[in-house]
Design an enzyme around this catalytic site. Structure first.
Site, mmCIF file in Angstrom:
data_model
loop_
_atom_site.group_PDB
_atom_site.id
_atom_site.type_symbol
_atom_site.label_atom_id
_atom_site.label_comp_id
_atom_site.label_asym_id
_atom_site.label_seq_id
_atom_site.Cartn_x
_atom_site.Cartn_y
_atom_site.Cartn_z
ATOM 1 N N HIS A 91 -18.860 5.330 3.195
ATOM 2 C CA HIS A 91 -17.292 5.917 3.264
ATOM 3 C C HIS A 91 -16.481 5.245 3.974
ATOM 4 O O HIS A 91 -15.379 3.928 3.314
ATOM 5 C CB HIS A 91 -17.678 7.106 3.441
ATOM 6 C CG HIS A 91 -16.705 7.838 3.504
ATOM 7 N ND1 HIS A 91 -15.833 8.314 2.716
ATOM 8 C CD2 HIS A 91 -15.694 8.258 5.196
ATOM 9 C CE1 HIS A 91 -14.683 9.098 2.864
ATOM 10 N NE2 HIS A 91 -15.372 9.404 3.934
ATOM 11 N N LEU A 139 -0.996 7.566 2.305
ATOM 12 C CA LEU A 139 -0.918 8.226 3.779
ATOM 13 C C LEU A 139 0.126 7.398 4.438
ATOM 14 O O LEU A 139 1.301 7.229 4.587
ATOM 15 C CB LEU A 139 -1.031 8.995 3.921
ATOM 16 C CG LEU A 139 -1.816 10.202 3.465
ATOM 17 C CD1 LEU A 139 -3.075 10.902 4.258
ATOM 18 C CD2 LEU A 139 -0.732 11.341 3.735
ATOM 19 N N ARG A 174 -20.935 12.639 12.217
ATOM 20 C CA ARG A 174 -21.874 11.547 10.458
ATOM 21 C C ARG A 174 -22.369 10.918 11.244
ATOM 22 O O ARG A 174 -23.625 10.379 10.313
ATOM 23 C CB ARG A 174 -19.948 11.019 9.573
ATOM 24 C CG ARG A 174 -19.161 12.144 9.574
ATOM 25 C CD ARG A 174 -18.161 11.532 8.424
ATOM 26 N NE ARG A 174 -16.614 12.827 7.878
ATOM 27 C CZ ARG A 174 -16.029 12.084 7.980
ATOM 28 N NH1 ARG A 174 -14.967 10.973 7.555
ATOM 29 N NH2 ARG A 174 -15.637 13.270 6.961
ATOM 30 N N GLY A 198 1.178 -0.946 -0.104
ATOM 31 C CA GLY A 198 0.127 -0.095 -0.058
ATOM 32 C C GLY A 198 0.700 1.690 0.100
ATOM 33 O O GLY A 198 1.884 1.227 0.869
ATOM 34 N N SER A 205 -8.516 10.553 9.741
ATOM 35 C CA SER A 205 -8.527 9.592 9.034
ATOM 36 C C SER A 205 -7.073 9.829 8.591
ATOM 37 O O SER A 205 -6.288 9.193 8.534
ATOM 38 C CB SER A 205 -9.533 9.037 7.338
ATOM 39 O OG SER A 205 -8.982 8.596 6.939
#
Length: 637
Positions: A401, A43, A330, A40, A440
C-alpha cells in the site's frame, strides 16, 4: 558526506514558529521573477503549486494523467487526522505527535512529526473553507472517528471519499491559479530526467505522452510530489500508472533515498482472486472501527463464514492485542493476518483472506447507522464481489500500500540536491517505519499548503542574484540526449517478453522475499534474482509500437526503475538487522512473534547514495536524537 537535517533550535513546540520567524522572505515584485516546477498533481503537488502561485511565483505543474484530478490521492478513503480534540477524549498536539512517533516505531524525527501534528489544526479549517463536505454531528459540529494505533477519535472524514473531496478542494485552488495565469499545467507529460546546473536542480526533461515529443523546462527550483512506489510489488492498492521513476531519476542524480524497505501492507484490502489481476482494491481502514476480524479456529475449515459458530471463531487481534484490538496498527494487523493465513486458517476461494464481520455492530447499532457511516464502501464491495456485507462478512487480506521510505529530505523538505524538494509520499520524513492511518492525506496537505510555501522561498531568496538559466544551456542538451538514448535503446531491443512480464516477476519475488516479513537468506536470494532479472530485461524486453503514443514504452522506463529500486530495497532490509514497524526480520522477534527493535545499533535514518550502474550503494546515517520522548518497547497489548 555529513547529513544535516537542519532542525531549528529551541524547544520542540517552538521549532516551527522559530523557523518561520527567522526564514528569509522574498518581496512580491521579486516573486514574479522566479519559476518553480512542480511534478505531480496529487494533494501535495496541487496544494503546493496553488499556494506558491497565490504568493506570486510562476509555476509549471506536470502530471502524466489526463487531468490533475486523476492523481492517486483520490483513492485515500478513510479520513485525515487532526488533533482538534472535538470529542473531548484527551487528544492534543502532543498526544498526536507521540502516537505518530510510536506508530512509526521510533524511527522518525521528532521535529518533523511534531510539526505535522501542529499543522493538522489549520488543515481542517482550510479544507472546510474550500468546501470539503466532512461528516457532521446532528448539531452541525464536525464528526470524528478513530483509526488504527490510537485511542482517541481524531480522524475527520467525508464518508469513504475523503481523499477525493480533499483533492477536489486542492484542484479548485490549482485551477484558480491556472485561470489567473500563474500556473501552467502540462497534463499527459512524464518527467524523464532532472537537470542539474552547478549542482543545483534547475529543470526537467519531460515527454509529451500524446505526441512523443521531448521537452525542456527550466526553473529556479524543482518540487517532486509524485507519490509512493508500492506498485513495485505489481499487485498493490495503487493505480496501474503509479511509479517510482521521478524520485529514482533524482536518486541517480545524487539525491539520497531513505528507509526504502519500509513498505506498509494495508490489512483491509480485497484478496487476490486470480493470476491475471493487475491491482488490488483498498477497503477503508475506517471499517475496523465497527468490523471485527476473525478466522476459523480450525485450519482447513471449508465451511462458509456464516456457518461457523461463534465459539469456533478466532478473533485473533482482540486475543493478541486486547488494548487496541481490531484497531491495532497496520503493520501489526497485516502480519497477524498473514500468520493466520500461513497457518492454514485463511478463508475464501484461494484461502488467502480473513473475515471482517459487521454482524455485532449491526445488531447493536442498527443497519441504518452502519450504512450511514460506510454505505459507499459496502456498495463497492457488493459491486466487486456480488456479496451483501450486511448479511455476511467481508473477506479482506493484506496488500502492498504505502511507502514510508522515499527521498531523504531535511527539515526544509529539500533533498541532498540543492533546489530539489520532495513532498508527500515521495519523501521519507514523517512516518518512520510504519504510517498510522489517515496521516497520509494529512502529510500531503500539510507539506503543500503550510510547509513548502515557507521553506522553498527560504531557499529561493539566495537564488535571486543567480544568472537566469535557459533551456539552451548545455546541461539541458545533455539531459535530453540521455533521454533520447534510453528511449531508443528500449525500442531497439529485439526480445520477446513484455514489460508487464518483468514487473509481475519482480513483484512476486519481492512479496515472497522482501514483503511482510524478511530473512537474511531471503533477501540475499532476492538480490541475486533481481540482478539476473535486470540482465534478462536488458536483452529480452520487447516494445511494440514507436516513439509516439506508446504505453508500452512508458511501462518499460518505469519497470527499469522498479528493478533498480527493488534491489536497493533488499540492500536496505539486509543492512537493518532488527525488526521495526513494517520491517520485520524473522531473526529478530520475541517468542510470541513480536518485533525486536535494536536502538543501540539502528536508531538512525538510512540514507543511500547511488554509486553508479553495477556498483554497491553507499550508506549514510542520520542519527535520530530523541529529546522529548523516551524510547520504549512498542506495545499494543
Amino acid at each position: 558526506m555529513m547529513i544535516d537535517a537542519k532542525i531549528p533550535a529551541g524547544e520542540l513546540a517552538d521549532k516551527w514558529n522559530n523557523y518561520k520567524d527567522s526564514s528569509k522572505l522574498i518581496n512580491p515584485a521579486n516573486r514574479k521573477k522566479l519559476d518553480i516546477i512542480v511534478v505531480g498533481t496529487g494533494l501535495a503537488g496541487s496544494s503546493c503549486a496553488a499556494t506558491l502561485a497565490e504568493l506570486g511565483y510562476n509555476v509549471k505543474s506536470f502530471c502524466f494523467q489526463d487531468s490533475a484530478r486523476r492523481a492517486h490521492s483520490v483513492a485515500a478513503q478513510g479520513g485525515v487526522n487532526a488533533a482538534k480534540n472535538y470529542k473531548n477524549d484527551g487528544d492534543s498536539v502532543y498526544r498526536m505527535f507521540y502516537d505518530t512517533i510510536k506508530g512509526g516505531d521510533f524511527r522518525s524525527r521528532e521535529a518533523n512529526v511534531y510539526r505535522l501534528a501542529e499543522c493538522s489544526l489549520a488543515l481542517i479549517d482550510q479544507a472546510v473553507a474550500q468546501g470539503v463536505p466532512f461528516a457532521r454531528e446532528y448539531g452541525g459540529y464536525l464528526n470524528n472517528r478513530s483509526f488504527g494505533g490510537v485511542q482517541v477519535s481524531r480522524t475527520f472524514y467525508a464518508r469513504g471519499q475523503t481523499g477525493q473531496q480533499l483533492m477536489i478542494g486542492a484542484y479548485q485552488a490549482l485551477m484558480r491559479q491556472v485561470s489567473a495565469g500563474k500556473v501552467k499545467t502540462y497534463t499527459r507529460h512524464e518527467m524523464l530526467e532532472l537537470v542539474l546546473i552547478d549542482g543545483k536542480a534547475r529543470g526537467i526533461i519531460a515527454r509529451n505522452l500524446e505526441t512523443g515529443e521531448i521537452e525542456r523546462h527550466a526553473a529556479n527550483a524543482v518540487v517532486l510530489a509524485t507519490g509512493g512506489y508500492g506498485k513495485v510489488y505489481y499487485l498493490s492498492t495503487l493505480a496501474m500508472g503509479c511509479n517510482s521513476s521521478a524520485i529514482w531519476i533524482a536518486h541517480k542524480k545524487g539525491a539520497f533515498m531513505s528507509g526504502v524497505s519500509w513498505i506498509q501492507f494495508h490489512p483491509t484490502c480485497l484478496p487476490q482472486i486470480g493470476e491475471t489481476q493487475s491491482k488490488l482494491t483498498l477497503m477503508s481502514e475506517s471499517l475496523r472501527n465497527d468490523g471485527r476480524i476473525w478466522v476459523p479456529k480450525k485450519a482447513g475449515d471449508e465451511r462458509v463464514p456464516n456457518d461457523i459458530p461463534e465459539e469456533e471463531r478466532d478473533y485473533y487481534l482482540e486475543r493478541r492485542y486486547p488494548t487496541f484490538g481490531n484497531l491495532s496498527p497496520r503493520d501489526i494487523s497485516s502480519r497477524a493476518a498473514k500468520e493466520r493465513i500461513d497457518a492454514g486458517c485463511g478463508v475464501g476461494p484461494m484461502k488467502n483472506a480473513v473475515c471482517l464481520d459487521f454482524s455485532k455492530a449491526i445488531r447493536e447499532q442498527g443497519r441504518d447507522k452502519i450504512e450511514e457511516k460506510y454505505g459507499n464502501l459496502f456498495r463497492m464491495y457488493d459491486k466487486i464481489n456480488g456479496v451483501d456485507a450486511y448479511k455476511e462478512p467481508m473477506l479482506i487480506s493484506p496488500a502492498a500500500h504505502f511507502t514510508m521510505g522515499g527521498l531523504w529530505v531535511d527539515y526544509d523538505l529539500m533533498t541532498t540536491i540543492p533546489g530539489l524538494f520532495a513532498l508527500g509520499e515521495a519523501n521519507f520524513s514523517d512516518h518512520g517505519a510504519n504510517r498510522l492511518g489517515a496521516n497520509s492525506l494529512l502529510q500531503s496537505c500539510v507539506d503543500g499548503y503550510f510547509i513548502a510555501p515557507y521553506t522553498i522561498p527560504n531557499y529561493l531568496s539566495g537564488e535571486l542574484k543567480s544568472e537566469k538559466v535557459t533551456t539552451d544551456h548545455p546541461a539541458f542538451i545533455d539531459a535530453e540526449n540521455n533521454v533520447r538514448e534510453q528511449l531508443s535503446r528500449f525500442l531497439n531491443l529485439k526480445g520477446h517478453l513484455s514489460a508487464d512480464h518483468f514487473h509481475k516477476t519482480l513483484g512476486r519475488l519481492l512479496y515472497d522475499k522482501c514483503g511482510l516479513s524478511r530473512t537474511r537468506q531471503s533477501l540475499e536470494e532476492a538480490v541475486v534474482e533481481i540482478r539476473a532479472l535486470k540482465k534478462s530485461f536488458a536483452h529480452e524486453l520487447k516494445i511494440t509500437g514507436d516513439n509516439g503514443v506508446n504505453s508500452e514504452l512508458e511501462k518499460a522506463g518505469r519497470v527499469s526503475d522498479f528493478l533498480e529500486l527493488g534491489e536497493l530495497m533488499c540492500h536496505d532490509a539486509l543492512q537493518r538487522e532488527e525488526s521495526c514497524g513494517a520491517h520485520f526480520r524473522e531473526e529478530y522477534q520475541t517468542t510470541d512473534g513480536e518485533a525486536v527493535r535494536n536502538d543501540k545499533d539502528f536508531c538512525y535514518v538510512s540514507a543511500w547514495e547511488w554509486k553508479g550502474e553495477g556498483a554497491e550503494p553507499e550508506l549514510h546515517k542520520e542519527p535520530l536524537v530523541f529529546e522529548t520522548v523516551q524510547l520504549t518497547v512498542r506495545s499494543y497489548k
